[in-house]
Motif scaffolding. Structure first.
Motif, PDB file in Angstrom:
ATOM      1  N   PRO A 156       0.827  -1.207   0.000  1.00 58.43           N
ATOM      2  CA  PRO A 156       0.000   0.000   0.000  1.00 58.43           C
ATOM      3  C   PRO A 156       0.863   1.259   0.000  1.00 58.43           C
ATOM      4  O   PRO A 156       1.991   1.246   0.500  1.00 58.43           O
ATOM      5  CB  PRO A 156      -0.794  -0.111   1.303  1.00 58.43           C
ATOM      6  CG  PRO A 156      -0.014  -1.042   2.161  1.00 58.43           C
ATOM      7  CD  PRO A 156       0.749  -1.944   1.264  1.00 58.43           C
ATOM      8  N   ASP A 157       0.334   2.325  -0.557  1.00 58.98           N
ATOM      9  CA  ASP A 157       1.096   3.564  -0.682  1.00 58.98           C
ATOM     10  C   ASP A 157       1.654   4.067   0.640  1.00 58.98           C
ATOM     11  O   ASP A 157       2.765   4.567   0.707  1.00 58.98           O
ATOM     12  CB  ASP A 157       0.207   4.660  -1.288  1.00 58.98           C
ATOM     13  CG  ASP A 157       0.129   4.515  -2.800  1.00 58.98           C
ATOM     14  OD1 ASP A 157       0.884   3.672  -3.337  1.00 58.98           O
ATOM     15  OD2 ASP A 157      -0.682   5.217  -3.423  1.00 58.98           O
ATOM     16  N   ARG A 158       0.851   3.925   1.689  1.00 56.05           N
ATOM     17  CA  ARG A 158       1.312   4.498   2.955  1.00 56.05           C
ATOM     18  C   ARG A 158       2.477   3.694   3.544  1.00 56.05           C
ATOM     19  O   ARG A 158       3.098   4.117   4.522  1.00 56.05           O
ATOM     20  CB  ARG A 158       0.159   4.568   3.963  1.00 56.05           C
ATOM     21  CG  ARG A 158      -0.314   3.225   4.476  1.00 56.05           C
ATOM     22  CD  ARG A 158      -1.398   3.380   5.546  1.00 56.05           C
ATOM     23  NE  ARG A 158      -1.631   2.134   6.249  1.00 56.05           N
ATOM     24  CZ  ARG A 158      -2.196   1.055   5.737  1.00 56.05           C
ATOM     25  NH1 ARG A 158      -2.608   1.056   4.471  1.00 56.05           N
ATOM     26  NH2 ARG A 158      -2.367  -0.047   6.465  1.00 56.05           N
ATOM     27  N   PHE A 159       2.740   2.535   2.958  1.00 51.13           N
ATOM     28  CA  PHE A 159       3.851   1.716   3.447  1.00 51.13           C
ATOM     29  C   PHE A 159       5.140   1.893   2.639  1.00 51.13           C
ATOM     30  O   PHE A 159       6.095   1.172   2.835  1.00 51.13           O
ATOM     31  CB  PHE A 159       3.466   0.229   3.440  1.00 51.13           C
ATOM     32  CG  PHE A 159       2.772  -0.206   4.697  1.00 51.13           C
ATOM     33  CD1 PHE A 159       2.346   0.719   5.646  1.00 51.13           C
ATOM     34  CD2 PHE A 159       2.556  -1.559   4.945  1.00 51.13           C
ATOM     35  CE1 PHE A 159       1.704   0.310   6.802  1.00 51.13           C
ATOM     36  CE2 PHE A 159       1.921  -1.974   6.100  1.00 51.13           C
ATOM     37  CZ  PHE A 159       1.484  -1.038   7.033  1.00 51.13           C
ATOM     38  N   VAL A 160       5.124   2.814   1.720  1.00 52.00           N
ATOM     39  CA  VAL A 160       6.370   3.044   0.995  1.00 52.00           C
ATOM     40  C   VAL A 160       6.695   4.531   0.984  1.00 52.00           C
ATOM     41  O   VAL A 160       5.849   5.367   0.689  1.00 52.00           O
ATOM     42  CB  VAL A 160       6.324   2.465  -0.448  1.00 52.00           C
ATOM     43  CG1 VAL A 160       4.956   2.583  -1.052  1.00 52.00           C
ATOM     44  CG2 VAL A 160       7.350   3.111  -1.348  1.00 52.00           C
ATOM     45  N   SER A 161       7.912   4.851   1.388  1.00 52.48           N
ATOM     46  CA  SER A 161       8.304   6.261   1.309  1.00 52.48           C
ATOM     47  C   SER A 161       9.664   6.419   0.648  1.00 52.48           C
ATOM     48  O   SER A 161      10.565   5.622   0.834  1.00 52.48           O
ATOM     49  CB  SER A 161       8.294   6.915   2.695  1.00 52.48           C
ATOM     50  OG  SER A 161       8.746   6.015   3.670  1.00 52.48           O
ATOM     51  N   ARG A 162       9.742   7.465  -0.118  1.00 45.81           N
ATOM     52  CA  ARG A 162      10.960   7.797  -0.834  1.00 45.81           C
ATOM     53  C   ARG A 162      11.633   8.961  -0.131  1.00 45.81           C
ATOM     54  O   ARG A 162      10.953   9.910   0.291  1.00 45.81           O
ATOM     55  CB  ARG A 162      10.619   8.213  -2.272  1.00 45.81           C
ATOM     56  CG  ARG A 162      10.066   7.096  -3.148  1.00 45.81           C
ATOM     57  CD  ARG A 162      11.133   6.056  -3.382  1.00 45.81           C
ATOM     58  NE  ARG A 162      10.822   5.193  -4.497  1.00 45.81           N
ATOM     59  CZ  ARG A 162      11.358   5.293  -5.719  1.00 45.81           C
ATOM     60  NH1 ARG A 162      12.228   6.234  -5.980  1.00 45.81           N
ATOM     61  NH2 ARG A 162      11.025   4.450  -6.667  1.00 45.81           N
ATOM     62  N   MET A 163      12.927   8.913  -0.039  1.00 46.21           N
ATOM     63  CA  MET A 163      13.641   9.959   0.700  1.00 46.21           C
ATOM     64  C   MET A 163      15.131   9.911   0.403  1.00 46.21           C
ATOM     65  O   MET A 163      15.645   8.904  -0.058  1.00 46.21           O
ATOM     66  CB  MET A 163      13.461   9.718   2.196  1.00 46.21           C
ATOM     67  CG  MET A 163      14.170   8.425   2.646  1.00 46.21           C
ATOM     68  SD  MET A 163      13.750   7.904   4.315  1.00 46.21           S
ATOM     69  CE  MET A 163      12.090   7.318   4.069  1.00 46.21           C
ATOM     70  N   THR A 164      15.778  11.017   0.670  1.00 39.67           N
ATOM     71  CA  THR A 164      17.236  10.972   0.723  1.00 39.67           C
ATOM     72  C   THR A 164      17.607  10.108   1.924  1.00 39.67           C
ATOM     73  O   THR A 164      17.043  10.259   2.996  1.00 39.67           O
ATOM     74  CB  THR A 164      17.793  12.385   0.906  1.00 39.67           C
ATOM     75  OG1 THR A 164      17.332  13.192  -0.175  1.00 39.67           O
ATOM     76  CG2 THR A 164      19.311  12.362   0.897  1.00 39.67           C
ATOM     77  N   MET A 165      18.546   9.215   1.702  1.00 37.04           N
ATOM     78  CA  MET A 165      18.753   8.169   2.702  1.00 37.04           C
ATOM     79  C   MET A 165      19.634   8.606   3.860  1.00 37.04           C
ATOM     80  O   MET A 165      20.800   8.248   3.947  1.00 37.04           O
ATOM     81  CB  MET A 165      19.346   6.949   2.009  1.00 37.04           C
ATOM     82  CG  MET A 165      18.445   6.440   0.890  1.00 37.04           C
ATOM     83  SD  MET A 165      19.121   5.037   0.009  1.00 37.04           S
ATOM     84  CE  MET A 165      20.544   5.772  -0.755  1.00 37.04           C
ATOM     85  N   THR A 166      19.046   9.371   4.744  1.00 37.21           N
ATOM     86  CA  THR A 166      19.783   9.823   5.921  1.00 37.21           C
ATOM     87  C   THR A 166      19.188   9.210   7.175  1.00 37.21           C
ATOM     88  O   THR A 166      18.077   8.689   7.168  1.00 37.21           O
ATOM     89  CB  THR A 166      19.682  11.350   6.065  1.00 37.21           C
ATOM     90  OG1 THR A 166      18.309  11.700   6.237  1.00 37.21           O
ATOM     91  CG2 THR A 166      20.224  12.051   4.836  1.00 37.21           C
ATOM     92  N   GLU A 167      19.931   9.320   8.239  1.00 37.67           N
ATOM     93  CA  GLU A 167      19.460   8.822   9.517  1.00 37.67           C
ATOM     94  C   GLU A 167      18.186   9.559   9.905  1.00 37.67           C
ATOM     95  O   GLU A 167      17.180   8.970  10.272  1.00 37.67           O
ATOM     96  CB  GLU A 167      20.560   9.057  10.569  1.00 37.67           C
ATOM     97  CG  GLU A 167      20.411   8.237  11.823  1.00 37.67           C
ATOM     98  CD  GLU A 167      19.752   9.019  12.958  1.00 37.67           C
ATOM     99  OE1 GLU A 167      19.708   8.472  14.049  1.00 37.67           O
ATOM    100  OE2 GLU A 167      19.259  10.144  12.746  1.00 37.67           O
TER     101      GLU A 167
END
Lengths: 351, 351
Positions: free
Chosen positions: B213-224
């Motif tokens: 589901p959409d709410r279970f995937v997030s895209r981001m710059t991979m920082t802490e």
DNA sequence: AAAGCTTTCCAAAGCGCTTTGGCTGCCGCA
DNA sequence: TGCGGCAGCCAAAGCGCTTTGGAAAGCTTT
């Protein structure tokens, strides 16, 4: 298009064209202009390899890049590198990196020096009595140290910023605003710049008859995480500091997070000053509470070091020239008057 | 000591010595040995500049290094660079960096290509239909892409890891352990590797009749920091995931911090798998709860890319060779069976 | 034993630039 | 008028390597 072809087009000798292009005196102004024009028009670019072979210079400045266990990959590094590169690419210089793991560092340096593939070297993050400086000094290879190192029995060329003055001024500002409990989140043990910063701060305090208690100073690798931890610890104390000075924006970020978690606010409960090496991706003026900083662009330092290295290669600069850059104190919203009193209530208020 | 001197010492011609040293066939084995011996004994090192001039090769591999606003300084970068350097320094190659700010990137590439100062180039972190690849393809300069890029109408040489397979396997493991609500913390939009990872995970879920589901995937710059935020958000939900897969150890650190803050535990409340690019300064097996990872050493990739670039320069490798490395799934303590049920109580328990 | 290969080596010609050591005019000076 | 000096240019010798085009010597072949 090479020199020969260009000289034929101009009906001049290679000698003259070469001299015209390289600014030697024994060529008439008018000729020089003609040559310069033609060079531009035909898009002539001298071959680096040929030039290097003829001059005996490698046309490269080297950097031994430690990588491996226990090496904290430094955000500064790339920014500084960029500065070097800015100069290098416009001056027929290249930047050659020699990665090494910490164990091999000395061997890598020796190989670099022996192999004669670079004309100059720079050293960053010097520690006390740094052996690399001695090695370079003895080798005869031109070099410049970015930062300073104490405990040597010889002088050496360096570029540094006035860390002592910067933190002195920062502390003085806080003192003038009535702060008396000021803590310092500093860089690691052994790093000269951190020593200098601490010294500057102590002097400012001393001038107000104060000292810096041990519990108010911590040394750490300058990460967000470490800043957070140290701030949590400091701010949990019943006589917590009313102001903090830290050595990098990363720490400042951690401190601000800690302050938020504790339900405190900047600058009402805590004044904060950070050193800022000026990263393009992180602007203290854009923070929710704009941050007061001591500011010195590290990229410009890289550029300047490249320039000075070039001068040392050309023997334009010689001897143990030291250069210390002043640091600006830029006052923004994160500092304020010392709070009257820390209430019990606030100390325990949760997030 | 140069070739001429060495050849005189051996009473051989420069030609023969040069050939002996460079492995050409037309020299007797016995002679070759004599030459090699003498070379070592006298510490002969061929001059790079001379060789470059003679061969017309620059002996350098180039990398355009973006620096400036909005560039996230990548921890991977230095590690990868180290790999390149490992190969380079043992193979008469140098690594030349051309820093650029993002606005000038194309100009920098064009300059690099025109100036003929490097023999090959590599491209990292390709995006969809990456223009740099097209530019290089058209230029004729040897290059290799680290990663893949979709949406081109031509093939190109690359080295990539099996991101899809890795995340497929990771997800499958979690499914086998009974997890049904698995979330993904991925890299940024437009980054091909992130697309591939998501695809792999979706396939594994689909094979079990599940979707992501959409709410279970997030895209981001991979920082802490970003990992922390995303985890906080996900885990605050009433039907929070029982397992998380993330794309970098930095995110994993953030996730673990979030889990700690919420009073949850790994793997009892949450199973965690991360991709691990193998940084020397961060070992998932040393975490308080050893972390299950999909593992592929990025430094080795750098080394391999340098090797292949050398081959392409020498024309030993030609054409759009693609290389996909398998990724190991290393199971450690951070995964467990799916919890029976998420109790209300736990959901609201504070730190 | 002559012809034709191979094998192994060499002399010399670059690669494209810098730099040394002149060489030519032209000016000023006596 | 003659000569030193100087500005402006050039030919040629490197820099240290690779590579081309042989050439000598040793073998095989007929």
């Amino acid at each position: 298009m090479n020199l020969k072809q260009l000289s034929e087009k101009l009906s001049l000798s290679q000698t003259t064209v070469s001299r015209a292009l390289n600014g030697y005196p024994e060529v008439a102004e008018e000729t020089r202009r003609r040559v310069a024009d033609a060079a531009k028009r035909f898009g002539y670019r001298p071959s680096p390899s040929a030039r290097r072979l003829a001059t005996g210079k490698a046309g490269m400045i080297g950097y031994v890049m430690p990588t491996g266990d226990a090496v904290h990959i430094d955000t500064h590094f790339i920014e500084f590198l960029s500065g070097i590169g800015d100069y290098a690419r416009t001056h027929e210089l290249d930047l050659a990196l020699s990665p090494t793991n910490l164990d091999d560092e000395e061997a890598t340096y020796r190989r670099l020096l022996a192999a004669h593939r670079v004309d100059a070297v720079y050293v960053s993050s010097p520690t006390t009595a740094d052996w690399r400086i001695r090695l370079l000094e003895e080798s005869g290879m031109p070099y410049i140290v970015h930062g300073r190192s104490e405990g040597h029995d010889f002088e050496f060329p360096f570029l540094d910023i006035d860390n002592e003055g910067a933190f002195h001024d920062a502390a003085r500002l806080l003192l003038q605003l009535g702060h008396e409990r000021i803590a310092l989140l500093n860089g690691n043990e052994g790093q000269t710049f951190a020593d200098h910063r601490e010294r500057g701060m102590r002097k400012a305090l001393a001038a107000h008859g104060l000292i810096l208690p041990d519990r108010f100073v911590s040394r750490m690798t300058m990460t967000e995480e470490n800043g957070y931890r140290a701030a949590r610890r400091l701010l949990a104390d019943s006589d917590r500091p009313t102001a903090l000075i830290c050595a990098s924006l990363m720490q400042a970020l951690g401190i601000m997070r800690a302050v938020g978690d504790l339900g405190l606010s900047i600058p009402d409960d805590l004044s904060l000053i950070s050193h800022d090496d000026v990263f393009p991706f992180l602007k203290p003026e854009g923070f929710s509470t704009p941050l007061t900083t001591t500011c010195s662009p590290i990229r410009a330092a890289g550029e300047r070091i490249a320039e000075r290295l070039a001068a040392r290669i050309a023997q334009t600069e010689t001897g143990p020239v030291g250069e210390v850059w002043p640091v600006d104190l830029i006052v923004r919203g994160s500092v304020g008057r010392a709070p009257r009193k820390v209430t019990k209530q606030r100390l325990v208020s949760p997030a």
